[in-house]
Design a protein around this motif. Structure first.
Motif, short mmCIF file in Angstrom:
data_model
loop_
_atom_site.label_atom_id
_atom_site.label_comp_id
_atom_site.label_asym_id
_atom_site.label_seq_id
_atom_site.Cartn_x
_atom_site.Cartn_y
_atom_site.Cartn_z
N ALA A 50 11.47 14.12 1.69
CA ALA A 50 11.02 12.75 1.88
C ALA A 50 10.01 12.70 3.02
CB ALA A 50 12.20 11.84 2.19
N ALA A 51 9.14 11.71 2.96
CA ALA A 51 8.07 11.58 3.95
C ALA A 51 8.63 11.25 5.33
CB ALA A 51 7.09 10.50 3.51
N ALA A 52 8.14 11.99 6.32
CA ALA A 52 8.63 11.83 7.69
C ALA A 52 7.68 11.03 8.56
CB ALA A 52 8.86 13.20 8.31
N ASP A 53 6.58 10.56 8.00
CA ASP A 53 5.57 9.92 8.84
C ASP A 53 5.09 8.58 8.26
OD1 ASP A 53 4.38 11.16 6.72
OD2 ASP A 53 2.86 12.23 7.87
N LEU A 54 5.89 7.97 7.40
CA LEU A 54 5.59 6.63 6.89
C LEU A 54 6.72 5.70 7.31
CD1 LEU A 54 4.43 7.40 3.22
CD2 LEU A 54 3.03 7.27 5.29
N GLN A 55 6.41 4.73 8.16
CA GLN A 55 7.42 3.81 8.68
C GLN A 55 7.54 2.59 7.77
OE1 GLN A 55 9.30 3.93 11.57
NE2 GLN A 55 8.56 5.91 12.29
N ILE A 56 8.77 2.24 7.39
CA ILE A 56 9.03 1.17 6.44
C ILE A 56 10.19 0.28 6.93
CG2 ILE A 56 8.18 2.41 4.40
CD1 ILE A 56 11.18 3.17 3.89
N SER A 57 10.43 -0.80 6.19
CA SER A 57 11.58 -1.67 6.43
C SER A 57 12.40 -1.72 5.16
CB SER A 57 11.14 -3.08 6.81
OG SER A 57 10.48 -3.11 8.05
N PRO A 58 13.39 -0.85 4.98
CA PRO A 58 14.20 -0.87 3.75
C PRO A 58 14.94 -2.20 3.60
CG PRO A 58 14.52 1.18 4.97
CD PRO A 58 13.76 0.25 5.87
N THR A 59 15.16 -2.59 2.34
CA THR A 59 15.72 -3.91 2.06
C THR A 59 16.81 -3.80 1.01
OG1 THR A 59 13.53 -4.85 2.48
CG2 THR A 59 15.17 -6.29 1.45
#
Length: 303
Positions: free
Chosen positions: A187-196
């Motif tokens: 999985a990508a280690a450098d894309l910041q997200i807000s899981p929902t």
């Protein structure tokens, strides 16, 4: 009074498009629990980009509001399938907005964190400037503009990286499935997200619709993480081996569609949801309950 006569009888329903998708299924579940009468149409039953089909559906069912849960969701395929993506994600919501404006009914439709370019280092709020990096993000950005221009009282919900207990088409399910099988999950280690968590998303969006809120709202669980961190949190919550998660730079996946490095969401309009960790805990509880329910149904059918 509108000159168009309804062929519907009985209480006005909530019309849900995209009935077979993740959000469509979730709205059906939540509305059933909340005792809300619904009519649910899949893409074969209603082409939301066809004004005639939409008008006929509204004549037939006379809904008090529409929840547009239909959408083109294949972010990478959209790069080479732009016409179809724009038709479903941009033209479709605009057609629905025009029909709702004509009949003076409410519309809820969904947008995405991918309308942003990722140049911020703090979560995006509803008023931040949009600069989408890919076709999918542009289709959603244009839909926001067209829907709210056509129907200012429309409700547009931006969300991100959702996962839920009622279907298997989500990142958390795939991660847990791999690790339960003893397989490495990258999985990508450098894309910041807000899981929902989908039940949080749907219940909150439904509350806003019932309250006749309008404009753009961000709905996402509290907390920011990378995709790899989300997989690790899910693994830990499920009691699995977190070492099976292999973080990698996003560039190594060679995705056709560029992604923003940072697309976390927060709300400047007073929406506060539980944390991502809390959502993961409830997800694991709910999928366990769902599996027990399905086993019970199978046993009853077999007896």
């Amino acid at each position: 009074m509108n000159a168009i006569q309804s062929t519907a009888t009985g209480p006005q329903p909530l019309l849900i498009t995209g009935a077979h998708g993740t959000l469509g299924r979730a709205f059906q579940r939540v509305c059933e629990v909340r005792n809300l009468h619904t009519v649910c149409l899949n893409r074969e039953e209603l082409d939301i980009a066809d004004p005639v089909a939409v008008e006929l559906a509204l004549q037939r069912y006379n809904p008090w509001a529409i929840v547009n849960a239909a959408g083109y969701v294949r972010v990478d395929e959209a790069e080479n399938d732009a016409a179809v993506c724009y038709r479903v994600n941009t033209t479709g919501p605009k057609v629905l907005a025009e029909a709702c404006a004509h009949r003076d009914i409410q519309l809820l439709t969904f947008s995405s964190d991918l309308v942003f370019d990722g140049q911020q280092s703090v979560p995006y709020t509803e008023d931040d400037a949009k600069r989408p990096l890919n076709v999918y993000g542009r289709s959603k950005s244009l839909a926001e503009r067209d829907v709210l221009t056509t129907l200012p009282q429309a409700l547009v919900v931006r969300t991100s990286a959702f996962f839920g207990p009622w279907d298997e088409y989500n990142f958390v399910h795939y991660a847990l499935q791999a690790m339960r099988g003893g397989r490495v999950f990258e999985a990508a280690a450098d894309l910041q997200i807000s899981p929902t968590y989908v039940p949080d998303l749907v219940n909150t969006a439904l509350d806003l619709l019932i309250d006749e809120e309008c404009g753009i709202w961000h709905i996402a669980n509290r907390g920011t993480c990378t995709w790899a961190q989300l997989a690790q949190m899910a693994s830990e919550a499920a009691g699995l081996n977190t070492a099976l998660v292999r973080p990698r730079p996003a560039a190594e996946f060679r995705w056709p569609a560029p992604r923003p490095a940072f697309s976390a969401l927060s709300s400047g309009r007073g929406i506060v949801l539980p944390t991502v960790e809390d959502g993961l805990g409830r997800y694991l509880h709910d999928i366990g309950a769902e599996e027990c329910s399905l086993r019970g149904e199978a046993l009853r059918e077999a007896s």
